[in-house]
Motif scaffolding. Sequence first.
Motif, PDB file in Angstrom:
ATOM      1  N   PHE A 181       0.862  -1.185   0.000  1.00  0.00           N
ATOM      2  CA  PHE A 181       0.000   0.000   0.000  1.00  0.00           C
ATOM      3  C   PHE A 181       0.898   1.235   0.000  1.00  0.00           C
ATOM      4  O   PHE A 181       1.705   1.426   0.907  1.00  0.00           O
ATOM      5  CB  PHE A 181      -0.921  -0.030   1.215  1.00  0.00           C
ATOM      6  CG  PHE A 181      -1.907  -1.173   1.164  1.00  0.00           C
ATOM      7  CD1 PHE A 181      -3.209  -0.963   0.750  1.00  0.00           C
ATOM      8  CD2 PHE A 181      -1.514  -2.468   1.498  1.00  0.00           C
ATOM      9  CE1 PHE A 181      -4.109  -2.018   0.687  1.00  0.00           C
ATOM     10  CE2 PHE A 181      -2.399  -3.533   1.433  1.00  0.00           C
ATOM     11  CZ  PHE A 181      -3.698  -3.301   1.025  1.00  0.00           C
TER      12      PHE A 181
ATOM     13  N   ARG B 171     -10.404   0.871  -2.028  1.00  0.00           N
ATOM     14  CA  ARG B 171     -11.605   0.168  -1.575  1.00  0.00           C
ATOM     15  C   ARG B 171     -11.940   0.521  -0.115  1.00  0.00           C
ATOM     16  O   ARG B 171     -13.098   0.694   0.237  1.00  0.00           O
ATOM     17  CB  ARG B 171     -11.389  -1.350  -1.746  1.00  0.00           C
ATOM     18  CG  ARG B 171     -12.598  -2.181  -1.431  1.00  0.00           C
ATOM     19  CD  ARG B 171     -13.620  -2.142  -2.542  1.00  0.00           C
ATOM     20  NE  ARG B 171     -14.914  -2.606  -2.045  1.00  0.00           N
ATOM     21  CZ  ARG B 171     -16.029  -2.607  -2.756  1.00  0.00           C
ATOM     22  NH1 ARG B 171     -16.022  -2.164  -3.999  1.00  0.00           N
ATOM     23  NH2 ARG B 171     -17.158  -3.035  -2.238  1.00  0.00           N
ATOM     24  N   ILE B 172     -10.906   0.601   0.724  1.00  0.00           N
ATOM     25  CA  ILE B 172     -11.147   0.969   2.126  1.00  0.00           C
ATOM     26  C   ILE B 172     -11.691   2.397   2.167  1.00  0.00           C
ATOM     27  O   ILE B 172     -12.634   2.690   2.909  1.00  0.00           O
ATOM     28  CB  ILE B 172      -9.856   0.853   2.974  1.00  0.00           C
ATOM     29  CG1 ILE B 172      -9.306  -0.573   2.931  1.00  0.00           C
ATOM     30  CG2 ILE B 172     -10.140   1.264   4.420  1.00  0.00           C
ATOM     31  CD1 ILE B 172      -7.986  -0.770   3.658  1.00  0.00           C
TER      32      ILE B 172
ATOM     33  N   LYS C 273     -13.477   3.891   0.094  1.00  0.00           N
ATOM     34  CA  LYS C 273     -14.872   3.903  -0.336  1.00  0.00           C
ATOM     35  C   LYS C 273     -15.804   3.351   0.753  1.00  0.00           C
ATOM     36  O   LYS C 273     -16.919   3.823   0.929  1.00  0.00           O
ATOM     37  CB  LYS C 273     -14.982   3.045  -1.603  1.00  0.00           C
ATOM     38  CG  LYS C 273     -16.333   3.133  -2.286  1.00  0.00           C
ATOM     39  CD  LYS C 273     -16.339   2.362  -3.594  1.00  0.00           C
ATOM     40  CE  LYS C 273     -17.761   2.064  -3.995  1.00  0.00           C
ATOM     41  NZ  LYS C 273     -17.838   1.007  -5.003  1.00  0.00           N
ATOM     42  N   LYS C 274     -15.342   2.335   1.460  1.00  0.00           N
ATOM     43  CA  LYS C 274     -16.230   1.614   2.366  1.00  0.00           C
ATOM     44  C   LYS C 274     -16.220   2.113   3.806  1.00  0.00           C
ATOM     45  O   LYS C 274     -17.132   1.828   4.567  1.00  0.00           O
ATOM     46  CB  LYS C 274     -15.846   0.132   2.378  1.00  0.00           C
ATOM     47  CG  LYS C 274     -16.052  -0.581   1.061  1.00  0.00           C
ATOM     48  CD  LYS C 274     -17.509  -0.784   0.747  1.00  0.00           C
ATOM     49  CE  LYS C 274     -18.105  -1.852   1.643  1.00  0.00           C
ATOM     50  NZ  LYS C 274     -19.467  -2.202   1.200  1.00  0.00           N
TER      51      LYS C 274
ATOM     52  N   ASP D  99       1.001  -4.353   4.607  1.00  0.00           N
ATOM     53  CA  ASP D  99      -0.406  -4.751   4.765  1.00  0.00           C
ATOM     54  C   ASP D  99      -1.240  -3.627   5.377  1.00  0.00           C
ATOM     55  O   ASP D  99      -0.818  -3.025   6.365  1.00  0.00           O
ATOM     56  CB  ASP D  99      -0.518  -5.966   5.705  1.00  0.00           C
ATOM     57  CG  ASP D  99       0.214  -7.181   5.154  1.00  0.00           C
ATOM     58  OD1 ASP D  99      -0.283  -7.757   4.183  1.00  0.00           O
ATOM     59  OD2 ASP D  99       1.284  -7.531   5.687  1.00  0.00           O
ATOM     60  N   VAL D 100      -2.376  -3.390   4.783  1.00  0.00           N
ATOM     61  CA  VAL D 100      -3.375  -2.480   5.364  1.00  0.00           C
ATOM     62  C   VAL D 100      -4.724  -3.202   5.229  1.00  0.00           C
ATOM     63  O   VAL D 100      -5.171  -3.478   4.119  1.00  0.00           O
ATOM     64  CB  VAL D 100      -3.438  -1.121   4.638  1.00  0.00           C
ATOM     65  CG1 VAL D 100      -4.533  -0.241   5.257  1.00  0.00           C
ATOM     66  CG2 VAL D 100      -2.089  -0.395   4.694  1.00  0.00           C
ATOM     67  N   VAL D 101      -5.323  -3.540   6.359  1.00  0.00           N
ATOM     68  CA  VAL D 101      -6.571  -4.317   6.347  1.00  0.00           C
ATOM     69  C   VAL D 101      -7.701  -3.516   6.972  1.00  0.00           C
ATOM     70  O   VAL D 101      -7.538  -2.954   8.049  1.00  0.00           O
ATOM     71  CB  VAL D 101      -6.425  -5.614   7.170  1.00  0.00           C
ATOM     72  CG1 VAL D 101      -7.559  -6.566   6.847  1.00  0.00           C
ATOM     73  CG2 VAL D 101      -5.085  -6.255   6.959  1.00  0.00           C
ATOM     74  N   GLY D 102      -8.822  -3.500   6.324  1.00  0.00           N
ATOM     75  CA  GLY D 102      -9.954  -2.791   6.909  1.00  0.00           C
ATOM     76  C   GLY D 102     -11.061  -2.639   5.889  1.00  0.00           C
ATOM     77  O   GLY D 102     -10.977  -3.242   4.822  1.00  0.00           O
ATOM     78  N   PRO D 103     -12.067  -1.859   6.180  1.00  0.00           N
ATOM     79  CA  PRO D 103     -12.276  -1.168   7.448  1.00  0.00           C
ATOM     80  C   PRO D 103     -12.790  -2.133   8.511  1.00  0.00           C
ATOM     81  O   PRO D 103     -13.619  -2.988   8.223  1.00  0.00           O
ATOM     82  CB  PRO D 103     -13.339  -0.126   7.099  1.00  0.00           C
ATOM     83  CG  PRO D 103     -14.113  -0.749   5.975  1.00  0.00           C
ATOM     84  CD  PRO D 103     -13.152  -1.599   5.217  1.00  0.00           C
ATOM     85  N   LEU D 104     -12.295  -1.970   9.737  1.00  0.00           N
ATOM     86  CA  LEU D 104     -12.633  -2.880  10.825  1.00  0.00           C
ATOM     87  C   LEU D 104     -13.445  -2.166  11.896  1.00  0.00           C
ATOM     88  O   LEU D 104     -13.380  -0.946  12.028  1.00  0.00           O
ATOM     89  CB  LEU D 104     -11.349  -3.443  11.431  1.00  0.00           C
ATOM     90  CG  LEU D 104     -10.516  -4.313  10.477  1.00  0.00           C
ATOM     91  CD1 LEU D 104      -9.094  -4.462  10.969  1.00  0.00           C
ATOM     92  CD2 LEU D 104     -11.165  -5.673  10.316  1.00  0.00           C
TER      93      LEU D 104
END
Lengths: 288, 475
Positions: free
Chosen positions: A2, A23-24, A26-27, A84-89
């Motif tokens: 990222f 995508r994150i 947007k969501k 790594d960037v994971v979400g939205p959480l």
Amino acid sequence: MFKIVDARFLAENIKKFEIEAPRIAKKRKAGQFVIIRIDEYGERIPLTIADSNVEKGTITIIVQGVGKTTKELNMKEAGDSILDVVGPLGQPSHIENFGTAVSIGGGVGTAIAYPTAVALKEAGNYVITINGARSKDLVILEDEMKSVSDEAYITTDDGSYGFHGFVTQKLQQLIDEGKKLDFVLAIGPIPMMKAVADVTRPYGIKTVVSLNPIMIDGTGMCGGCRVLINGKPKFACVDGPEFDAHAVDFKNLADRNRTYREYEQEALKRFEEHCRLEKQIKEMKEEK
Amino acid sequence: MSKLTPKERLKIPRHPMIEQDPMERSHNFNEVNLGYTAQLAMAEADRCLQCPKPTCVEGCPVHIQIKDFIGLIAEGDFLGAVKKIKEDNALPAICGRVCPQEEQCEESCVVAKRGEPVAIGHLERFVADYERNSGKIEIPEVKKSNGKKVAIVGSGPAGLSCAKDLCAKGYDVTVFEALHELGGVLVYGIPEFRLPKDIVRTEIDGLKKMGVKFQTDTIIGRLYTIDELFEEEGFDAVFLGVGAGLPWFLGIEGENLDGVYSANEFLTRVNLMKAYKFPEYDSPILDLHGKNVAVFGGGNTAMDAVRTALRLGAKNAYIIYRRSEKEMPARVEEVKHAKEEGVQFMLLTNPVRLIGDDEGWLKAVELIKMELGEPDASGRRRPIPIEGSNFTMDMDVAIVAIGNGPNPLIMKTTPEIEVSKRNTIVVDPETMKTSKKGVFAGGDIVTGGATVILAMGAGRKAAAAIDEYIQTGKW
């Protein structure tokens, strides 16, 4: 990977990053967070999403360099990448028109108080913000907070800017002045959030805090982030991170957050030693 | 095949697995079982009677052609043997290591009536390793693309086997994984000493070579809802193989003390985040050297956790289980290995509360003795506390390994998917169809915590049903 498209310090040790994650962007909704891992050796740490730009496809995170990972992150510049960037959480903030809503940010917590203040404003609330820091040079997002506030206050512990004192003192002052407060959101260090909860409790003002326990996966799989809410365990990653401040066991949260303090200090020491040596090598090379 | 009479075959004793010495291995993370040699494998294969009606095949949840593959081993055709297994099982190197053979194929083995069963699991493992070490892993044939897209949610055993079958049939398959590594429970749950991660990576590389796409760091239910997968991303079907990823706690006092872990957290820190290599890796785990560690539970996860604790230096590592050894759900081999390595078993014992010091650190556990009553719904005899038998033990770390529930993330954002009272997804057992059109599910998210092989079987069943659904359009 990222990509970091923008990186700049907002105050000493506090850095703002814009990261490409369309995508994150947007969501995500106010109150949600991402988990990041810098590189293959990195740990996974949760960071609240401060803002996003759907057109640019970026999210904003604001990081205070405290331990090894956050300090290492704060050395990253535009053009660098995060593995790594994971979400939205997490659950988005519960937003409605409460009436008069106070959004309190302590230190880097302002980064999280800000997007929720925006959402509260959009929902039609009369928004009061209290933006607290130790001293003037550590105040962040002053203009942003002001732009969404009907009333904006700055407090500093040393009195170098704005109201001299803690955010809780300012809050108490507002209550004493007879302001009818319908909702309080407080985000910052654990002692601050606890103090805010103690201030509002006798008045029965609905108060929400965003908790920051240690996490690994962020999807409910490890249970490491469990916090006691009314004495019952809840997972901050899926049930939170925002909870009723009057129901949170802050002592347990503080205790659990210091589980790895020794290890964190060791890692930081090694990291700083490593940085020092790298700097020396660089200087030696330049001398040559 | 050598010309032995059945009588002669029955006389051959079972060949034990070659293992690392218990005292040595309890201090390292290298694999415990070292595997058969070619010679041992052929000798073990000679024990198979080649029954006209091979009951072992019935005992296998995915009906591997056991008799045939063992026959090929006896002839020395190891690559032929692994090919035969792969007709029914996508992941033999993994199943050969983690399947509870003693209650499946080996339990049904005819030889077992007269002695010990043929070591089917060890043989499966041998040929899978032989193939991998030979560098001649055959990439399965992939049919010409049919232009249809299938989303697989979760890269554990159910998802991987479903992905493989659909890819071979010509589907455009994308596997979505929430974590940064692929493999699900195979990488975050099962330790290196039982299932080396290289093996999992090799299997996944094989799928990549076939053309399966993988997307890590992607949480379905958050980044994409199921509806978005259909409407925005153009998938024709979705398979949910998200596993049982929500750890249960005991619900007793003191469970939030420092030093209390869920088995998932403990194992994830060590396996996925490599905390045993701290500070080379950034994620820490409490230093267990000289410490007393209790693991509550009697399943494979409990065994994994307690054996990991020993490897991290624990002075005393206890299994505390409320029933007797007979009722333990763990594989027999794991219990045996744990005992050899020095794990102390406290059976018919249950935790009552966890006791902390003033600073919130665990310092002791209060336990109670149990006795077995009448069988309960699970068919196992129900444990009953013996009143007044409470006692306390000093303890530095406690790990709760009493099972996992289904993770509700997807169901919360897709309420049309029907769930049971236990929050598992309800499916048609033949087709793995959920209550939502185009969505299939299998593995632990349907059964609750079960085995790798059952999850794989479910993934394959779903793959066949997905193929039929997409080809016929009939739901």
